[in-house]
Design a protein around this motif. Structure first.
Motif, PDB file in Angstrom:
ATOM      1  N   ARG A   1      46.707  47.419  33.682  1.00  0.00           N
ATOM      2  CA  ARG A   1      47.322  48.743  33.602  1.00  0.00           C
ATOM      3  C   ARG A   1      48.649  48.784  32.851  1.00  0.00           C
ATOM      4  O   ARG A   1      49.201  49.846  32.591  1.00  0.00           O
TER       5      ARG A   1
ATOM      6  N   LEU B   1      48.090  35.353  49.863  1.00  0.00           N
ATOM      7  CA  LEU B   1      47.567  36.686  49.529  1.00  0.00           C
ATOM      8  C   LEU B   1      47.752  37.639  50.702  1.00  0.00           C
ATOM      9  O   LEU B   1      47.581  37.257  51.860  1.00  0.00           O
TER      10      LEU B   1
ATOM     11  N   SER C   1      44.521  47.248  43.219  1.00  0.00           N
ATOM     12  CA  SER C   1      44.906  46.089  42.391  1.00  0.00           C
ATOM     13  C   SER C   1      44.172  44.843  42.890  1.00  0.00           C
ATOM     14  O   SER C   1      43.636  44.821  43.991  1.00  0.00           O
TER      15      SER C   1
ATOM     16  N   SER D   1      51.021  44.077  35.414  1.00  0.00           N
ATOM     17  CA  SER D   1      49.567  44.193  35.426  1.00  0.00           C
ATOM     18  C   SER D   1      48.989  44.081  34.020  1.00  0.00           C
ATOM     19  O   SER D   1      49.418  44.793  33.103  1.00  0.00           O
TER      20      SER D   1
ATOM     21  N   HIS E   1      51.223  28.952  43.529  1.00  0.00           N
ATOM     22  CA  HIS E   1      50.214  29.713  44.255  1.00  0.00           C
ATOM     23  C   HIS E   1      50.873  30.404  45.451  1.00  0.00           C
ATOM     24  O   HIS E   1      51.509  29.755  46.274  1.00  0.00           O
ATOM     25  N   LEU E   2      50.726  31.714  45.533  1.00  0.00           N
ATOM     26  CA  LEU E   2      51.360  32.474  46.622  1.00  0.00           C
ATOM     27  C   LEU E   2      50.329  32.888  47.657  1.00  0.00           C
ATOM     28  O   LEU E   2      49.134  32.997  47.335  1.00  0.00           O
TER      29      LEU E   2
ATOM     30  N   ARG F   1      46.542  39.269  41.770  1.00  0.00           N
ATOM     31  CA  ARG F   1      47.931  39.064  41.330  1.00  0.00           C
ATOM     32  C   ARG F   1      48.877  39.888  42.218  1.00  0.00           C
ATOM     33  O   ARG F   1      49.880  39.390  42.717  1.00  0.00           O
TER      34      ARG F   1
END
Ligand SMILES: Nc1ncnc2c1ncn2[C@@H]1O[C@H](COP(=O)(O)OP(=O)(O)OP(=O)(O)O)[C@@H](O)[C@H]1O
Length: 389
Positions: free
Chosen positions: A225, A190, A200, A222, A187-188, A203
């Protein structure tokens, strides 16, 4: 050889060299930390405060020096509170010897860039969402959370199976370390810079978020996209699949990918500046060729007076001590701790008159200072048994 150079060689002790070396190292670490982590304005403020302090000392500015004395503790506490996370980060780096070591500049192996490129392009075409973190020099521990340790050799099938939408581990980021898949489902943090995300979702916010707080490189694919985005140094950029391999190679090489062998890194100029500054400080505050004399009144203490005995009056309780030496040596002297300390040996019954040389019982006087005079030179007391009351 000129007189002052000879004098300098005679006066400089090993302790002075050690003194300069320690202060140089401290300055070196602080300068590198300021350059890497603190803002330019903070650096300017810090340098300004040091210069102002120097001026205050030089011109004997009483009020400014007083403000420094009282303000320094408040500044220190404020500094620790505001920068606690940075200080912790600094210690983490120090513990990992990252002030002095850096990763090899040889860059990642072709295997890593090749596999990553292939996987990213494949997933982009298939519209499979992916997030890969490649650490550089900074430790990531405090920025990332969770994840499952894998420690597996990086390969295309493994990456594809991790990010497969039906795989339980596809959520979160994959962390690469030393050319291996270290952890998945990480988990990074945000990013809050919505304008940079250009519509976006989380993610990409996670990719940018990590790139904002350390020098790691994060690659996002993505799902919606089918684009590949590299987040690095607080910026995000969509990359063309045909240029991905080159971009990866260049970014990883410039950023000193944390995967190769480590070798010492010396910031030569910073080291020179630190040594020069420490030497200048030493000449300003510590080196003084003038010999001065000062007189202090210090206490005489009597230790281990046998139980049931006491020292009869007149009992000398203070001595007048005149010392001589260079001024900096007086700065090492704490007059409150200097003392003539006399050990009263257990004695047999009957009144006794112990006597001591004051000078040989002096305690806590720096060795650079010599005793010019001490009054009384001898301490003679009489001991008597305490009278029953
Ligand atoms: N804090 C986070 N750390 C790591 N991964 C995260 C984090 N937040 C979300 N993700 C990943 O992002 C996925 C959700 O992506 P989302 O669609 O919200 O973002 P996006 O930027 O629009 O991506 P995409 O373009 O692929 O749809 C989650 O399933 C999870 O795998």
């Amino acid at each position: 050889m000129p007189q002052y150079v000879r004098e300098l060689f005679e006066r400089v002790r090993f302790a002075d060299l050690l003194d300069v070396a320690i202060v140089s190292m401290l300055l070196y670490v602080v300068i590198i930390w300021l350059r890497q982590k603190a803002s330019r304005s903070l650096g300017i403020v810090a340098v300004g405060l040091v210069v102002l302090f120097g001026l205050a000392q030089w011109f004997d500015l009483y009020l400014t020096t007083l403000a420094y004395q009282y303000g320094s503790i408040a500044i220190l506490i404020t500094f620790v509170v505001i920068f606690q996370s940075d200080i912790r980060y600094g210690f983490e780096k120090l513990a990992a010897s990252q002030f002095f070591l850096r990763s090899s500049v040889s860059g990642p192996s072709e295997n890593l860039t090749g596999t990553l490129t292939e996987a990213m392009i494949f997933m982009a075409r298939q519209r499979i969402g992916a997030l890969v973190v490649i650490p550089m020099r900074d430790p990531l521990g405090r920025h990332i959370q969770g994840g499952v340790d894998v420690d597996a050799k990086i390969s295309l099938p493994l990456l594809l199976s991790i990010f497969h939408p039906k795989s339980p581990g596809h959520d979160g980021a994959v962390l690469i370390e030393r050319e291996r898949i270290a952890t998945l489902g990480v988990h990074l943090p945000l990013s809050r810079q919505v304008e940079k995300l250009q519509g976006s979702g989380t993610r990409h916010a996670a990719a940018l978020g990590l790139a904002e707080c350390c020098d790691a490189m994060v690659v996002a694919v993505s799902e919606e996209r089918g684009t590949i985005t590299i987040a690095k140094d607080g910026e995000m950029q969509v990359v063309d699949p045909t240029q991905l391999a080159d971009r990866l190679r260049a970014s990883l090489k410039d950023g000193h990918f944390a995967g190769g062998k480590r070798r010492p890194r010396y910031h030569g100029v910073t080291l020179l500046v630190s040594i020069a500054t420490a030497t200048m400080l030493w000449f300003t505050f510590a080196y003084n060729t003038d010999t001065i004399q000062r007189t202090f009144v210090i206490p005489i203490e009597y230790r281990n007076v046998p139980e049931g005995w006491e020292i009869a009056e007149p009992k000398p309780t203070f001595a007048e001590l005149t010392l001589s030496g260079p001024e900096p040596a007086f700065n090492l002297l704490k007059p409150a701790s200097a003392v003539v300390s006399l050990e009263v040996k257990p004695i047999a019954k009957g009144t006794r008159f112990p006597q001591w040389e004051s000078e040989s019982n002096l305690k806590n006087i720096p060795s650079e200072l010599s005793v010019e005079q001490i009054e009384p030179r001898q301490v003679i007391v009489s001991l008597r048994e305490k009278s029953e009351q």
